[in-house]
Design a protein around this motif. Structure first.
Motif, mmCIF file in Angstrom:
data_model
loop_
_atom_site.group_PDB
_atom_site.id
_atom_site.type_symbol
_atom_site.label_atom_id
_atom_site.label_comp_id
_atom_site.label_asym_id
_atom_site.label_seq_id
_atom_site.Cartn_x
_atom_site.Cartn_y
_atom_site.Cartn_z
ATOM 1 N N HIS A 205 45.325 40.483 25.997
ATOM 2 C CA HIS A 205 44.269 39.500 26.226
ATOM 3 C C HIS A 205 43.987 39.313 27.718
ATOM 4 O O HIS A 205 42.824 39.180 28.127
ATOM 5 N N ASP A 206 45.043 39.315 28.526
ATOM 6 C CA ASP A 206 44.872 39.133 29.968
ATOM 7 C C ASP A 206 43.993 40.228 30.574
ATOM 8 O O ASP A 206 43.254 39.988 31.541
ATOM 9 N N GLU B 224 41.694 41.725 28.837
ATOM 10 C CA GLU B 224 40.464 41.709 28.025
ATOM 11 C C GLU B 224 40.319 42.962 27.172
ATOM 12 O O GLU B 224 39.235 43.527 27.035
ATOM 13 N N LYS B 225 41.436 43.382 26.574
ATOM 14 C CA LYS B 225 41.425 44.559 25.716
ATOM 15 C C LYS B 225 41.610 44.197 24.239
ATOM 16 O O LYS B 225 41.820 45.085 23.400
ATOM 17 N N ASN B 226 41.547 42.908 23.928
ATOM 18 C CA ASN B 226 41.746 42.521 22.535
ATOM 19 C C ASN B 226 40.573 42.960 21.661
ATOM 20 O O ASN B 226 39.429 43.023 22.098
#
Length: 402
Positions: A75-76, A78-80
């Protein structure tokens, strides 16, 4: 869908502890179970009871710790792949009431199911570093699991699937390998595991600010469902809107021939709780997500709590295998008309000041028989017969088993 979760050396839990969503062979509420050919049936709901300080919240925090350890790095960056709903980082803190545990890793084991596969994932964390990690999967109905990867310290062994992808195995000691793979590669088996972890919803109503964090949707169908549910639960609301300028949610009611709007902050505590939680539950039911909620019963009337539970137990509403795991102090809901015996769990401290959990189905009476499905669960719990409330046990006298 969650099948089983085990952990050890986490907060108040020293020994290996196992929580099971796999249904036992009991006849009650069989039509509420999540079923699939060639595999065990799963429970749609589980409630955890016990005294303050017994370990209820820490059980949920252990599961949240594993989930957030995997998801946060993804998530950090932004790959979720799925939108996260109310997850937060929970550190893996060891049991501290002996001199040995603090130097040992916290260990997590999780067994979950997707549409076609069953996955088993193991993670060991020591002082924020990953000391061991394993991922295996098996085709539902299959006999032999496939080894995806194995990690011990700095050494990582790849299974056949990952060997074909030519993946890098040099990673940061603080990074789970599953997270590293999700961030850097597009591998279907990893993506499926990633999406399962990301789909989990974690909420704690022990934090009073939780009720002020609201999911608002302008989608007409979702809005209609929320309003219908609120009215079914006795909250007379005709519409709602979010005012961007005032940063405030307003609820509209029609009284007589006039419409009136009331700021969300002016609503009763119970109404605020319902409005905060219903959108989350609806998303879970529509997408088959796991919902983990600490103190779900806080500020909710027992009838409203029963309604929430019944939504997950109703196969017509819960069509996609959503599951609800929550802690509660509400004795009015601990009934054989609400729960199966394997859906009720207890958390309590043992003589070594370490937490333990067990289900009502596991408890044996003095004649070595299980507690009857027709027993008054709440009454017997308050009498101290289930061993999870020592305060009440010393205050109330026992009686004959029924």
């Amino acid at each position: 869908m969650l099948c089983q979760f085990s952990f050890q050396n986490f907060k108040s839990y020293r020994e290996e502890t196992t929580f099971d969503f796999q249904a036992s062979s009991v006849p009650e509420f069989a039509d509420s179970l999540i079923t699939k050919d060639k595999c065990s049936s799963l429970l749609p709901v589980s409630a955890v009871y016990g005294p303050n300080g017994g370990g209820k919240s820490n059980l949920l925090l252990a599961l949240a710790s594993l989930i957030s350890t995997v998801v946060k790095p993804i998530h950090d960056l932004e790959k979720n792949r799925k939108p996260l709903i109310m997850q937060q980082r929970v550190a893996a803190e060891p049991f501290l009431f002996d001199p040995v545990s603090a130097e040992k890793p916290t260990e997590f084991r999780i067994f979950f199911r997707t549409e076609e596969y069953e996955y088993r994932y193991y993670l060991a964390v020591l002082q924020d570093e990953i000391s061991a990690e394993t991922l295996d999967r098996k085709k539902i109905g299959g006999k032999k699991p496939a080894h995806i990867f194995y990690r011990e310290g700095e050494e990582i062994s790849l299974g056949t699937i990952l060997k074909k992808e030519n993946v890098n195995t040099s990673i940061n000691a603080k990074m789970p390998f599953i997270s590293f793979l999700a961030i850097n590669y597009n591998i279907p088996v990893i993506a499926e595991v990633q999406e399962w972890f990301e789909s989990c919803i974690i909420r704690s109503y022990a934090n009073p600010m939780a009720e002020m964090q609201i999911m608002v949707s302008d989608d007409a169908e979702i809005k209609k469902s929320i309003l219908l549910l609120l009215n079914d639960l006795g909250i007379d609301v005709d519409d709602y809107r979010y005012d961007e300028k005032e940063k405030q949610l307003f609820l509209k009611r029609r009284i007589g021939e006039a419409d009136y709007e009331l700021p969300f902050s002016h609503e009763s505590d119970g109404t605020k709780k319902l409005i905060a939680i219903l959108p989350v539950l609806l998303v879970a039911l529509q997408e088959g997500r796991l919902v983990i909620i600490d103190e779900l019963d806080a500020k909710l009337h027992p009838k409203l709590l029963r309604y929430v539970i019944s939504m997950f137990q109703n196969r017509k509403i819960n069509r996609y295998g959503a599951q609800l795991l929550f802690t509660s102090h509400d004795m009015a809901t601990m009934k054989n008309t609400v729960f199966r015996r394997d859906e009720i769990w207890f958390a309590a401290l043992n003589d070594c000041h370490s937490s333990e959990i067990y289900s009502l189905y596991e408890i044996r009476r003095e004649d070595n028989e299980r507690v009857n499905s027709t027993a008054a669960f709440d009454k017997q719990y308050l009498e101290g017969r289930y061993g999870a409330d020592p305060y009440l046990q010393s205050m109330l006298s026992g009686g004959d088993w029924k």
